[in-house]
Every structure is written in C-alpha cells, then in structure tokens.
Write a protein that holds these residues in place. Sequence first.
Motif, PDB file in Angstrom:
ATOM      1  N   UNK A  33      12.304  31.566  29.713  1.00 56.54           N
ATOM      2  CA  UNK A  33      11.316  32.691  28.813  1.00 56.54           C
ATOM      3  C   UNK A  33      11.941  34.012  28.995  1.00 56.54           C
ATOM      4  N   UNK A  34      12.602  34.367  30.158  1.00 60.01           N
ATOM      5  CA  UNK A  34      12.999  35.903  30.280  1.00 60.01           C
ATOM      6  C   UNK A  34      14.182  36.079  29.568  1.00 60.01           C
ATOM      7  N   UNK A  35      15.268  34.976  29.429  1.00 64.01           N
ATOM      8  CA  UNK A  35      16.437  34.879  28.524  1.00 64.01           C
ATOM      9  C   UNK A  35      15.976  34.993  27.090  1.00 64.01           C
ATOM     10  N   UNK A  36      14.837  34.204  26.749  1.00 60.60           N
ATOM     11  CA  UNK A  36      14.453  34.372  25.279  1.00 60.60           C
ATOM     12  C   UNK A  36      14.035  35.579  24.725  1.00 60.60           C
ATOM     13  N   UNK A  37      13.188  36.287  25.667  1.00 58.46           N
ATOM     14  CA  UNK A  37      12.549  37.412  25.270  1.00 58.46           C
ATOM     15  C   UNK A  37      13.858  38.531  25.312  1.00 58.46           C
ATOM     16  N   UNK A  38      14.644  38.419  26.002  1.00 62.58           N
ATOM     17  CA  UNK A  38      15.893  39.246  25.736  1.00 62.58           C
ATOM     18  C   UNK A  38      16.616  38.966  24.436  1.00 62.58           C
ATOM     19  N   UNK A  51      10.694  33.326  12.729  1.00 64.73           N
ATOM     20  CA  UNK A  51       9.879  32.398  12.646  1.00 64.73           C
ATOM     21  C   UNK A  51       9.106  32.102  14.341  1.00 64.73           C
ATOM     22  N   UNK A  52       9.855  32.230  15.231  1.00 68.61           N
ATOM     23  CA  UNK A  52       9.299  32.199  16.576  1.00 68.61           C
ATOM     24  C   UNK A  52       8.269  33.230  16.839  1.00 68.61           C
ATOM     25  N   UNK A  53       8.647  34.401  16.542  1.00 71.83           N
ATOM     26  CA  UNK A  53       7.987  35.741  16.759  1.00 71.83           C
ATOM     27  C   UNK A  53       6.478  35.548  15.802  1.00 71.83           C
ATOM     28  N   UNK A  54       6.830  35.324  14.687  1.00 70.71           N
ATOM     29  CA  UNK A  54       5.460  35.090  13.647  1.00 70.71           C
ATOM     30  C   UNK A  54       4.493  34.134  14.211  1.00 70.71           C
ATOM     31  N   UNK A  55       5.102  33.104  14.911  1.00 69.45           N
ATOM     32  CA  UNK A  55       4.261  31.897  15.511  1.00 69.45           C
ATOM     33  C   UNK A  55       3.586  32.166  16.803  1.00 69.45           C
ATOM     34  N   UNK A  56       4.003  33.631  17.331  1.00 71.60           N
ATOM     35  CA  UNK A  56       3.121  33.990  18.665  1.00 71.60           C
ATOM     36  C   UNK A  56       3.829  33.766  19.827  1.00 71.60           C
ATOM     37  N   UNK A  57       5.426  33.230  19.663  1.00 76.43           N
ATOM     38  CA  UNK A  57       6.176  32.758  20.714  1.00 76.43           C
ATOM     39  C   UNK A  57       6.403  34.139  21.871  1.00 76.43           C
ATOM     40  N   UNK A  58       6.051  35.319  21.413  1.00 76.82           N
ATOM     41  CA  UNK A  58       6.490  36.247  22.577  1.00 76.82           C
ATOM     42  C   UNK A  58       5.189  36.529  23.774  1.00 76.82           C
ATOM     43  N   UNK A  59       4.117  36.219  23.149  1.00 75.44           N
ATOM     44  CA  UNK A  59       2.933  36.200  24.138  1.00 75.44           C
ATOM     45  C   UNK A  59       3.172  35.062  24.845  1.00 75.44           C
ATOM     46  N   UNK A  60       3.171  33.864  24.333  1.00 70.76           N
ATOM     47  CA  UNK A  60       3.381  32.664  25.216  1.00 70.76           C
ATOM     48  C   UNK A  60       4.520  32.886  26.105  1.00 70.76           C
ATOM     49  N   UNK A  61       5.653  33.367  25.816  1.00 65.16           N
ATOM     50  CA  UNK A  61       7.074  33.504  26.620  1.00 65.16           C
ATOM     51  C   UNK A  61       6.431  34.461  27.910  1.00 65.16           C
ATOM     52  N   UNK A  62       5.967  35.536  27.403  1.00 61.99           N
ATOM     53  CA  UNK A  62       5.363  36.431  28.747  1.00 61.99           C
ATOM     54  C   UNK A  62       4.511  35.919  29.854  1.00 61.99           C
TER      55      UNK A  62
END
Length: 630
Positions: free
Chosen positions: A617-622, A592-603
């Motif tokens: 943010x780094x830990x969540x990207x991992x 759900x988070x990836x579909x909501x565009x979380x990766x771009x916001x985390x980067x």
Amino acid sequence: MRSTVEDEEPQERGLAAVRSLSAVLGEISGISDCRGPLRRMYCDLARRVKLLSPLSDELKDSACEELIGEKEVGALSKLLDVLVSTKEFLRSVNDGSKLYQALQWERYTKKFQDVTDQIEKALSALSYNKFDIPEEVLEQIELVHAQFQRAKERMELPDSQLLTDLSLVRNGNFDHTVLKRLSEKLHLRTINDLKRESIALHEMVISTGGDPEDCMEEMSTLLKKLKDCVIGENPVLESLDNQTCLMKHRSPVIPDEFRCPMSLELMKDPVIVSTGQTYERSCIQKWLDAGHKTCPKTQQNLSHTALTPNFVLKSLIAQWCEANGIEPPRRHGNCRDKKSAGHSDCDGAGINALLEKLRSRNQEVQRAAAGELRLLAKRNADNRVCIAEAGAIPLLVELLSSPDPRTQEHAVTALLNLSINESNKSSIVSAQAIPKIVEVLKNGSMEARENAAATLFSLSVIDANKITIGTAGAIPALIDLLCQGSPRGKKDAATAIFNLCIYQGNKVRAVKAGIVVHLMRLLNDPSGGMVDEALAVMAILASHHEGRMAIAEASPIRILVEVMRTGSPRNRENAVAVLYSLCTGDLQQVTVAREAGAEEALKELTETGTDRAKRKAGSLLEVFRRALDS
C-alpha cells in the motif's frame, strides 16, 4: 534480440530462487527460541536473518519483472544456499546436546562466525538497484547488512563460570552446588529437559556413527549426576524415588522408548541401525540374519547393517530400573512377528491378492479391488508404502483408462491417496500417469474429475512436475472444473491452478485459456465462496506481463478497491498486490484507481493491513504521488 525462451530462462530461475528464499526464511522464523550455552549467539543470528523477510517479499514482485539477469540469479542462488545452511545449523543447535555445546564452545563460536561471514558476503553480492525495492525496505536491509558486517568481526566471550564448573566436574568434583549451577546454565532444570538432552545425545551417536569426540561416557556420567541433582531439588520426584519399596510389589509401566519395537520387551542391549531406529541387539540380528535388508519399523532400506550401541539409552534404562526397584533384564525377549508390534493393517499377502484382482479381466473384480486399495491407501502411511512397494501404481495407472466410471474413480483416488507419500509421487509420474490423469480430469465423472484435480495438485508440489502437467493440457480442464465443479471441486481446481502457475509458462497457458474472465465472475459473486481462491490466482497471474494485460482488460479495479476496504486480511493483501502490478508503469490504471477511491483504501491499509499489505500500500501510494508530479 534474444528469443523469448532465452529471456525467460534467468527469470524463471530467479523466481524459483526467490520462492525458495521466502520459504527458507519462513522456516527459520518458525524455529523456536534456543536455550542453553549458545543462546545469545543463536538468538542474535536468528534475529538478523528474520529481518531479511521483507527483502524476499519485495523480490517476489521485482523478480517477476524482466530485469533479472544471470548475475542477479547467481547472487540470489548464493544467498539461498547460505540461508539453507544457516537454517540447518540453527536447527542443529536448537535440537542439539547442551552438554556437548558447552564442551565444544570454541568450535561452535567459530561456526557462528563462519555462518555470519557467509551471509554478509552473499548480501554484498546482491545488486539492489536491479530490483524495484521500496526505500524503507532497502534502508532496513542496509541496516541488517551492517549488523552482519559488525558481527563477523566480533568474538563472543565464553561464560567463565560455566567453563570453570565444567572443568570441576570433568575432574570428578560433583559438588551439589556446582551441579546446580550447571543445571541452570545449561537449562537442564527438569526431568523433561534431561529427557530431551538424552535424546539429543542419542541422535549424536547416530549421526557420528559411534562416540563423538570420545566423550560420550563422560557426558552420560554428567547427565546422570545432573538428573540426581534435579531429583534432589524436587521433593515430589524425591518422594517418588523413596517409594521404590512399594513399587517392588507392582509391575511398573515400561516407557515405550525403552521397549524393543520388535519384541516389545525392555531392552538389555539397545543398538542403532542405519535409519536411526533402536532395537534389542538379538532381535534385529535375527531379522538381518534372515536376509532382510529393511528397517522393521520404518520399512526403509538399510544403507548398511552395522549395529551401533546406544549407550545413552542403555544408561537411562539402567537408571529407570534402579529407580523402580527392579533388576535389569537378563534375558532377551522373544522376537515377535513385526506385524504384532505395529499399527498398520498392511498385509503383504492380502495386497498381492488385490493386485492379482486388478489384473483380472472381470470388470467387477477389478472395481472391487481398486476400491479396497483406495481405502487402504487412505488409512495410514504404512499402507501407502506397502501398496507402492508391492507394485500397485502401474496397475492403477492402467485402470485410469477403464471404461467403467466407478473403477476409474477408485483408481484415480487410490493414486491421490498414495501420492501423499513423497517417494510415491515420483513413482506415479514415472508410470506415465499424468496424461491419463489429465484425461480423467477432462472426461471422467464429476467425482473422478475432482479427485484428478487434487492428484495433480499433489504431484505439482515437485517443481519439475509443474511443467509436465502444464504441457499435458491440464490447465484448460482445471478451468472447466473451476466453473462446473462442486464447491469442493472448484477449490481443488483453484488450488491446482495456483500451484501450477508458480511456473511462468503455465501463467501464459492459463491466460490464453481465458481464466481471467472466470476469476472476475468468482470475485463478483461472494456467495459462491471462491473469492479467496480467485484473488490468490489473480495475484500470481498479475506477476506476468500477459497476465497483467488480461486482468487490466477485465476492468477489475472497482472490485479490487472494494476488497481492500472490506475483505479479509489475506484478500486485502492480494487485492493490493494485484492493483500494484496493474498501476506500476501505467498512468491510465493509476487514474482509474484514484477515481475508484483507492487512495483512501490504501491509507487505511497502511495502518491496518498485514505487514506485506502495508508495504504494498505504501509503495502504491508512492506510485500515485509520482504520477501526480509527472
């Protein structure tokens, strides 16, 4: 299988230790840089300790998981104890006498080594594999640990020139060049530096109960020589000194620290009482002879009535008199009533009269007296002490059940103002106030409810009170105020809820009372001005499994990602912390988070967020990467 209570006990204690650990590291980071002969050892130790901050941040989250056991709790508690001692040691060095530190170089060097050794042993006892700590943080902690290991084996070499110069002046060689070098080495270069040094020596006399190491006279003499040297190097000060003859025709302003707090006269024979305050001997002796057992200035009880001569202050007064061309005082000033020396409007007889009115059966008399005590308690710290000591707290607690709404408002607000004093907090709780304050929170007028919420927050600063307040039923009532109160009332309610939910059991109470639905409503309404508070409460709830489940059911990911993109630095940090808790170990939430565009916001957050937000943010990207690989 162990009971839930047994499972939570080490976890609760672990969380408490981690919170305290974080607070202590924050306090150490806030201590200013040290100057003087121990500067290098001080800075090295403080720098290494500050590098442990990322560890405490990560432990806050991993300790919330149900992985922590008795062994881990013991190791955390040991590290906490060592860091508390380190903080006090660093503060004592920073505030301490530079002269004394130079004279006791070997003793201080040994103490720095002992502290370093204790920290290294405490770090060795931590089992990092028991906590979910990101690799980059673990690598940093291992490097810091290695630094402590090397440092405990290394002996700091003394400044040979400093020791030589000290030896010269101790043998009576007060050559100007030697004194100037000492002034530079000890960072006693200005009058303000010398004033701070005199205060440090004064404090040392108090803490040792007399003359530390039998060298006070020697240090006082050296301090005077350094002062003469500093004045000689400063033409402005020297010209002022040369204008003594002009000053004889004027009345110089006596510095406040040279006046007795009781007589307000220049002190001839200053002495120190057990609270650390200094008075003219004759004045404080008359006070004690009259049967008083308290310090006139602070109203604290005296642990003993011994009077310690304040040699340093006496020397400084003599120097000031000489510089201003006046004779030292030959007679003691008349002791005035202590009230004339203070700035408190605290009147014992007046307060006792108000307390009698609180006992009245006349509702209007009660209301007026409670209102006056409310204002007095708000005005200053001295009043809060006087009112409590007069016995007002039990009477005010009784008035919390008054049928008159205005009297009830006055009583709860007076208790709020009194609770600002730390000692009064325990007195209020001992008077069985919490259940009655909760009752006001439930059924009082809006003003009374809001001030009741603020009072509960004030009392909940003490950890033991968090449990008492939670079991008294405060949390559902606070949630009602969070929904219905004025903007100020909502913020008071949110702050109280946040503080109470530091205790795990109150997290469950808040979740069961339906708080998550209301937090989501506040998050979705930025115009209400409660986004900051809602996110802070949600972040602390997300550290508990029931809180995570309730938050996940509310489908918050879209709004969390939006906050991560556009929110304030603090809100972005809390949003990523909540999202991290939701996604760890839950592939559905990751999707759900990836579909909501979380990766771009985390980067973006790894580049522009706060230090903690970057790590989260780094830990969540991992977590996202591992989910893709599985």
